[in-house]
Write a protein that holds these residues in place. Sequence first.
Motif, PDB file in Angstrom:
ATOM      1  N   LEU A 231      18.380 -30.091  -0.807  1.00  0.00           N
ATOM      2  CA  LEU A 231      18.082 -31.125   0.183  1.00  0.00           C
ATOM      3  C   LEU A 231      18.416 -30.632   1.585  1.00  0.00           C
ATOM      4  CD1 LEU A 231      17.483 -34.147   1.018  1.00  0.00           C
ATOM      5  CD2 LEU A 231      19.928 -34.578   0.607  1.00  0.00           C
ATOM      6  N   VAL A 232      17.529 -30.970   2.535  1.00  0.00           N
ATOM      7  CA  VAL A 232      17.798 -30.757   3.961  1.00  0.00           C
ATOM      8  C   VAL A 232      17.615 -32.090   4.666  1.00  0.00           C
ATOM      9  CG1 VAL A 232      17.084 -29.602   6.096  1.00  0.00           C
ATOM     10  CG2 VAL A 232      17.052 -28.350   3.922  1.00  0.00           C
ATOM     11  N   VAL A 233      18.582 -32.463   5.498  1.00  0.00           N
ATOM     12  CA  VAL A 233      18.484 -33.676   6.314  1.00  0.00           C
ATOM     13  C   VAL A 233      18.424 -33.250   7.771  1.00  0.00           C
ATOM     14  CG1 VAL A 233      19.572 -35.847   6.995  1.00  0.00           C
ATOM     15  CG2 VAL A 233      19.758 -35.041   4.619  1.00  0.00           C
ATOM     16  N   VAL A 234      17.345 -33.658   8.445  1.00  0.00           N
ATOM     17  CA  VAL A 234      17.117 -33.292   9.846  1.00  0.00           C
ATOM     18  C   VAL A 234      17.214 -34.554  10.690  1.00  0.00           C
ATOM     19  CG1 VAL A 234      15.560 -32.134  11.466  1.00  0.00           C
ATOM     20  CG2 VAL A 234      15.494 -31.548   9.032  1.00  0.00           C
ATOM     21  N   GLU A 235      17.940 -34.489  11.792  1.00  0.00           N
ATOM     22  CA  GLU A 235      18.113 -35.655  12.647  1.00  0.00           C
ATOM     23  C   GLU A 235      17.179 -35.606  13.848  1.00  0.00           C
ATOM     24  OE1 GLU A 235      22.141 -36.250  13.803  1.00  0.00           O
ATOM     25  OE2 GLU A 235      22.744 -36.982  11.817  1.00  0.00           O
ATOM     26  N   ASP A 236      16.570 -36.750  14.143  1.00  0.00           N
ATOM     27  CA  ASP A 236      15.797 -36.910  15.376  1.00  0.00           C
ATOM     28  C   ASP A 236      16.180 -38.253  15.977  1.00  0.00           C
ATOM     29  OD1 ASP A 236      13.973 -36.469  17.414  1.00  0.00           O
ATOM     30  OD2 ASP A 236      12.427 -35.732  16.044  1.00  0.00           O
ATOM     31  N   TRP A 237      15.647 -38.561  17.159  1.00  0.00           N
ATOM     32  CA  TRP A 237      16.029 -39.793  17.822  1.00  0.00           C
ATOM     33  C   TRP A 237      15.548 -41.036  17.082  1.00  0.00           C
ATOM     34  CZ3 TRP A 237      19.837 -39.622  20.936  1.00  0.00           C
ATOM     35  CH2 TRP A 237      20.051 -38.525  21.764  1.00  0.00           C
ATOM     36  N   HIS A 238      14.394 -40.952  16.447  1.00  0.00           N
ATOM     37  CA  HIS A 238      13.835 -42.142  15.809  1.00  0.00           C
ATOM     38  C   HIS A 238      14.207 -42.269  14.339  1.00  0.00           C
ATOM     39  CE1 HIS A 238      11.132 -39.118  14.294  1.00  0.00           C
ATOM     40  NE2 HIS A 238      10.524 -40.000  13.528  1.00  0.00           N
ATOM     41  N   ALA A 239      14.584 -41.146  13.712  1.00  0.00           N
ATOM     42  CA  ALA A 239      14.767 -41.176  12.269  1.00  0.00           C
ATOM     43  C   ALA A 239      15.494 -39.937  11.783  1.00  0.00           C
ATOM     44  CB  ALA A 239      13.403 -41.256  11.573  1.00  0.00           C
ATOM     45  N   GLU A 240      15.916 -40.003  10.523  1.00  0.00           N
ATOM     46  CA  GLU A 240      16.318 -38.814   9.788  1.00  0.00           C
ATOM     47  C   GLU A 240      15.158 -38.420   8.886  1.00  0.00           C
ATOM     48  OE1 GLU A 240      21.099 -38.949   8.983  1.00  0.00           O
ATOM     49  OE2 GLU A 240      19.789 -39.969   7.571  1.00  0.00           O
ATOM     50  N   VAL A 241      14.958 -37.136   8.715  1.00  0.00           N
ATOM     51  CA  VAL A 241      13.945 -36.632   7.793  1.00  0.00           C
ATOM     52  C   VAL A 241      14.670 -35.983   6.617  1.00  0.00           C
ATOM     53  CG1 VAL A 241      11.931 -35.148   7.528  1.00  0.00           C
ATOM     54  CG2 VAL A 241      12.421 -36.179   9.757  1.00  0.00           C
ATOM     55  N   TRP A 242      14.406 -36.485   5.412  1.00  0.00           N
ATOM     56  CA  TRP A 242      15.012 -35.948   4.193  1.00  0.00           C
ATOM     57  C   TRP A 242      13.963 -35.106   3.468  1.00  0.00           C
ATOM     58  CZ3 TRP A 242      19.599 -38.233   1.412  1.00  0.00           C
ATOM     59  CH2 TRP A 242      20.464 -38.868   2.319  1.00  0.00           C
ATOM     60  N   LEU A 243      14.262 -33.839   3.288  1.00  0.00           N
ATOM     61  CA  LEU A 243      13.304 -32.885   2.731  1.00  0.00           C
ATOM     62  C   LEU A 243      13.835 -32.325   1.412  1.00  0.00           C
ATOM     63  CD1 LEU A 243      12.640 -30.993   6.077  1.00  0.00           C
ATOM     64  CD2 LEU A 243      11.141 -32.676   5.008  1.00  0.00           C
ATOM     65  N   GLU A 244      12.985 -32.412   0.386  1.00  0.00           N
ATOM     66  CA  GLU A 244      13.384 -31.924  -0.925  1.00  0.00           C
ATOM     67  C   GLU A 244      12.405 -30.901  -1.507  1.00  0.00           C
ATOM     68  OE1 GLU A 244      15.705 -35.646  -2.902  1.00  0.00           O
ATOM     69  OE2 GLU A 244      13.561 -35.969  -2.549  1.00  0.00           O
ATOM     70  N   ASP A 245      11.271 -30.686  -0.831  1.00  0.00           N
ATOM     71  CA  ASP A 245      10.304 -29.727  -1.379  1.00  0.00           C
ATOM     72  C   ASP A 245      10.723 -28.303  -1.032  1.00  0.00           C
ATOM     73  OD1 ASP A 245       8.237 -28.897   1.108  1.00  0.00           O
ATOM     74  OD2 ASP A 245       9.276 -30.815   1.339  1.00  0.00           O
TER      75      ASP A 245
END
Length: 283
Positions: A231-245
Motif C-alpha cells: 500500500l502507498v498513501v499519497v497526500e494532497d490538499w483535497h484528498a488522500e490517494v490509496w494505491l494498492e496496484d
Amino acid sequence: MSTDFQKARVSLGARLRELRVSGPRGPLTGPQLAARLHWPHSKIYKLENGRQTATVTDLQAWAEATGQPEAAAELRAHLKGIESHIRSWRRQLAAGHKPVQDHITAEHAGTRTLRIWENCVIAGMVQTADYARAVFGRHADLMQSPRDTEAAVRARVQRQEGLYDPARRYEILMWEGALLARVCPPAVLAAQLDRLLGVIGLDTVQLGIVPFSALLKIPPGNGFWMYDERLVVVEDWHAEVWLEDADAIGTYQRVWRTLRESAVFGADAQRIIHEARRTLDGR
C-alpha cells in the motif's frame, strides 16, 4: 490517478442514469426524480455525468426513489471502490481527525517496514505532541472540520509506540524545508527538532534529510507513506490517494529510491538538524 477516479465516477453516474430510466413504474425525467428527492435538478445532472461524488445517503435515496431499493447495496459497493483509492478530506474529516488517525493506525498494525517521505512537515511518526497539535489545528481550520485535536494527538502519539518495537522498521526521509517550516510557534519547533536528534539513535529508525544543497534527480513532490509493498498513501490538499496496484506501488518505490540518493544520514543529518535548530535561537 485522477483520470481513473473520474472514469469510476462516470461509471457510477451511468448506472444511476440506468436506474432512473428503467424503474418498474416507468422512466423518470431528471426533474421528476429531483422533485421526488427534494434535490435541485443540477444535482441529478452532476451525479449522472460524474461531476459530483455521491454519498451513501444519496445512493440509498436514489435507489428508493426509482423504485429499486435492492440496487442500494450494489451502488454502495461501487462507491466503496471509488473511495478506496480517492479519500477526500471533506468526507474523511466529517467526524474530525481522530477517526482518520484510527484508520491509519490499523494499517500500521499489519506493517513491518514503513517508508515515509515528507517535503514540508515533520513526519507524523516522529512528531511531538505539541507539534502534532499545531498541525491538526491548522488543518482543521483549513478544512473547516470538527475540532477533536486532543483525541487526534493522543492517537498519533500512541502510534509512535511502534518505534520501540524491534520487529518493525521505519525509514523516514524529509526535505530540509520540513525542518524550517514555521507551522508552529518557534519554541514548539525547537522541541520538535530536539526530538528528531533523539530519534536518530533508535535502532528501528533510519532518518535521512535531503539538504537544500543536494542535487535532486526529481522534484521533492507530495508526501507519501509506503506500507511494506502492499500500500502507498499519497497526500494532497483535497484528498488522500490509496494505491494498492503493483504498477503504482512500483512507481513510488522508484521515487523513494531516487529521493534517497540525495539524502544524508547519521552525523550529516544531525548537522543539518542542528543548523535548523540554531536558526530558532537567533544565532
